[in-house]
Design a protein around this motif. Sequence first.
Motif, PDB file in Angstrom:
ATOM      1  N   GLU A  55     -57.602 -11.601  50.341  1.00 61.07           N
ATOM      2  CA  GLU A  55     -56.212 -11.729  49.902  1.00 61.07           C
ATOM      3  C   GLU A  55     -55.441 -10.432  50.108  1.00 61.07           C
ATOM      4  O   GLU A  55     -54.208 -10.434  50.181  1.00 61.07           O
ATOM      5  CB  GLU A  55     -56.171 -12.138  48.430  1.00 61.07           C
ATOM      6  N   TYR A  60     -52.660 -14.638  54.490  1.00 62.50           N
ATOM      7  CA  TYR A  60     -52.153 -15.901  53.950  1.00 62.50           C
ATOM      8  C   TYR A  60     -51.350 -15.595  52.687  1.00 62.50           C
ATOM      9  O   TYR A  60     -51.595 -14.607  51.993  1.00 62.50           O
ATOM     10  CB  TYR A  60     -53.287 -16.878  53.637  1.00 62.50           C
ATOM     11  N   TRP A  64     -50.462 -19.704  47.792  1.00 63.22           N
ATOM     12  CA  TRP A  64     -51.346 -20.827  48.097  1.00 63.22           C
ATOM     13  C   TRP A  64     -52.318 -21.096  46.955  1.00 63.22           C
ATOM     14  O   TRP A  64     -52.776 -22.218  46.770  1.00 63.22           O
ATOM     15  CB  TRP A  64     -52.141 -20.551  49.381  1.00 63.22           C
ATOM     16  N   LYS A  78     -50.280 -25.046  57.585  1.00 60.20           N
ATOM     17  CA  LYS A  78     -50.993 -23.955  56.917  1.00 60.20           C
ATOM     18  C   LYS A  78     -52.053 -23.344  57.831  1.00 60.20           C
ATOM     19  O   LYS A  78     -52.306 -22.134  57.776  1.00 60.20           O
ATOM     20  CB  LYS A  78     -51.619 -24.440  55.603  1.00 60.20           C
ATOM     21  N   THR A  81     -50.141 -20.960  59.948  1.00 56.56           N
ATOM     22  CA  THR A  81     -49.802 -19.749  59.190  1.00 56.56           C
ATOM     23  C   THR A  81     -51.005 -18.828  59.051  1.00 56.56           C
ATOM     24  O   THR A  81     -50.901 -17.609  59.235  1.00 56.56           O
ATOM     25  CB  THR A  81     -49.288 -20.136  57.787  1.00 56.56           C
ATOM     26  N   LEU A  82     -52.157 -19.406  58.740  1.00 54.68           N
ATOM     27  CA  LEU A  82     -53.373 -18.617  58.565  1.00 54.68           C
ATOM     28  C   LEU A  82     -53.804 -17.964  59.875  1.00 54.68           C
ATOM     29  O   LEU A  82     -54.181 -16.787  59.907  1.00 54.68           O
ATOM     30  CB  LEU A  82     -54.498 -19.512  58.030  1.00 54.68           C
ATOM     31  N   THR A  86     -53.932 -14.008  60.624  1.00 59.02           N
ATOM     32  CA  THR A  86     -55.183 -13.389  61.048  1.00 59.02           C
ATOM     33  C   THR A  86     -55.008 -12.665  62.377  1.00 59.02           C
ATOM     34  O   THR A  86     -55.515 -11.556  62.565  1.00 59.02           O
ATOM     35  CB  THR A  86     -56.291 -14.457  61.161  1.00 59.02           C
ATOM     36  N   VAL A 165     -58.084 -25.615  52.393  1.00 55.48           N
ATOM     37  CA  VAL A 165     -57.385 -24.359  52.597  1.00 55.48           C
ATOM     38  C   VAL A 165     -58.306 -23.207  52.184  1.00 55.48           C
ATOM     39  O   VAL A 165     -58.374 -22.173  52.860  1.00 55.48           O
ATOM     40  CB  VAL A 165     -56.084 -24.316  51.765  1.00 55.48           C
ATOM     41  N   ALA A 169     -59.477 -20.050  54.467  1.00 51.40           N
ATOM     42  CA  ALA A 169     -59.114 -18.689  54.069  1.00 51.40           C
ATOM     43  C   ALA A 169     -60.337 -17.798  53.949  1.00 51.40           C
ATOM     44  O   ALA A 169     -60.311 -16.619  54.324  1.00 51.40           O
ATOM     45  CB  ALA A 169     -58.353 -18.721  52.745  1.00 51.40           C
TER      46      ALA A 169
END
Length: 460
Positions: A55, A60, A64, A78, A81-82, A86, A165, A169
């Motif tokens: 985190e 991300y 979330w 999503k 976005t991730l 990254t 998700v 992550a």
Amino acid sequence: MPEQKRWSKLTRWATAGMLSFSILLGNVFPVHAETAAPAAPQISQWSVKTLHEGEKYGIYPINWYYDGSFQKAITPDKLKTLMEGTATKLDKLGFKKKVASLSFPTDKVITRETVITSLHKLLANYELPKAFDMDADMEPIDYLQKKGIVKGTKAGLELDKPSTVEHAAVMASRLVEFAYDVAGVGAEGLMWKVTNDKNTLYLLGSVHLGLTDMYPMQKSIREAFDASDNLWVELDMLNGDMSYFNEKMQYSDGTTIKDHVSKETYEKLQKALTKLDLQGNAFDGFKPFAISTSLSTLGYAQNPEAYQMAMLTGIDNYFITKAMLTGKPIHELEGIKLQADLFANVPPAQQEKELNAMLDSILTGNGIKESEESLKKMQLDWIEGDAEGLAKLLEIGFEDEASKRLIGERDKNMALKLAKLLEKEGENTSFVVVGAAHYVTKGMVVDLLKEKGYTVQYLQ
């Protein structure tokens, strides 16, 4: 006054490591209430340790955790976005890309295999050094399993099932840490190793407000923490009882700030609050030192997301949480009462004088901007491991009476307690996190330990 001498309270406190700085950022005043995160994030026990690292990378959005979807199937949006987050983090490694941009699946159902192959695709898009051992003939799943990014056997991975998700992550976080460690990079930090016979102290300088670029830290810092028997901090902000400090900040006799400062100071406060779009009675019950500290943080209050990440990536909070997650004992060098009294016992006239200085900086339009610029410079020095650069910055900043309270006698007491750890019988290793100013400032903790004859080495 020359620009370089405009040293803000926010930056001084962030560097010196004061309790009040962290408390006032989000746990006391209603000014900051809107930025407080919900109390119960949706995170599984199995993923907590990994996400505590991930985190911090900024790959991300933290919201979330709270939007009700973290443990549900990841959507194409999503996933995009991730992957973009990254990729942005991996770009900072400086490796040349084979393709300028990549596309990712937009299937209605994103499986675990899709996430794994997408992450492999990200990494394989760079011209990587041999140390990555990237074999073009090896299947993505096999490679990521070999490198510990995907855990478990193929049979147990359930590759055809939708990925949550949370799963995505976690794997993205592992990929980032793996890539940075293999590349031998990461935030340098400010760390010293002090030894005496079989006893060792790792001294890490802290910055209360962080940046995503501070993570991952160099593997050597994380390994030093792992090798330590316990964690020592100025005070345990996450587990301590803050009621004493809260009491010290407020008037308990029914009076307000208006009854304790001059008419001119109070009117100036009203003007500053109006400029900041705050209610005139927002701080009526609080003492001058509490008000000036809170006002110094309002640059972050204007941007809730930046504020949340700044707190999340603070060095103290990171290691205290890490110790809690790993069962490592946490000890305090000072504690809440000592630091609360340090501020509360300042004579009222001096508190008012310092409040006026803060109000003047706000009304002239320089205060918040200078706070942000100075803090950013300090954060960059930390990332680059530039102890000399930070020391020079502090030589300029710690000249006034308010700043001198932050270092000096406190450092002597810290050094005495650390010396006791170095003189303990047997073999002991401790990881010590305190404000960076206490280490880099000439004549303070590090120099005091050198004077006692201990072996001190700056690790970089």
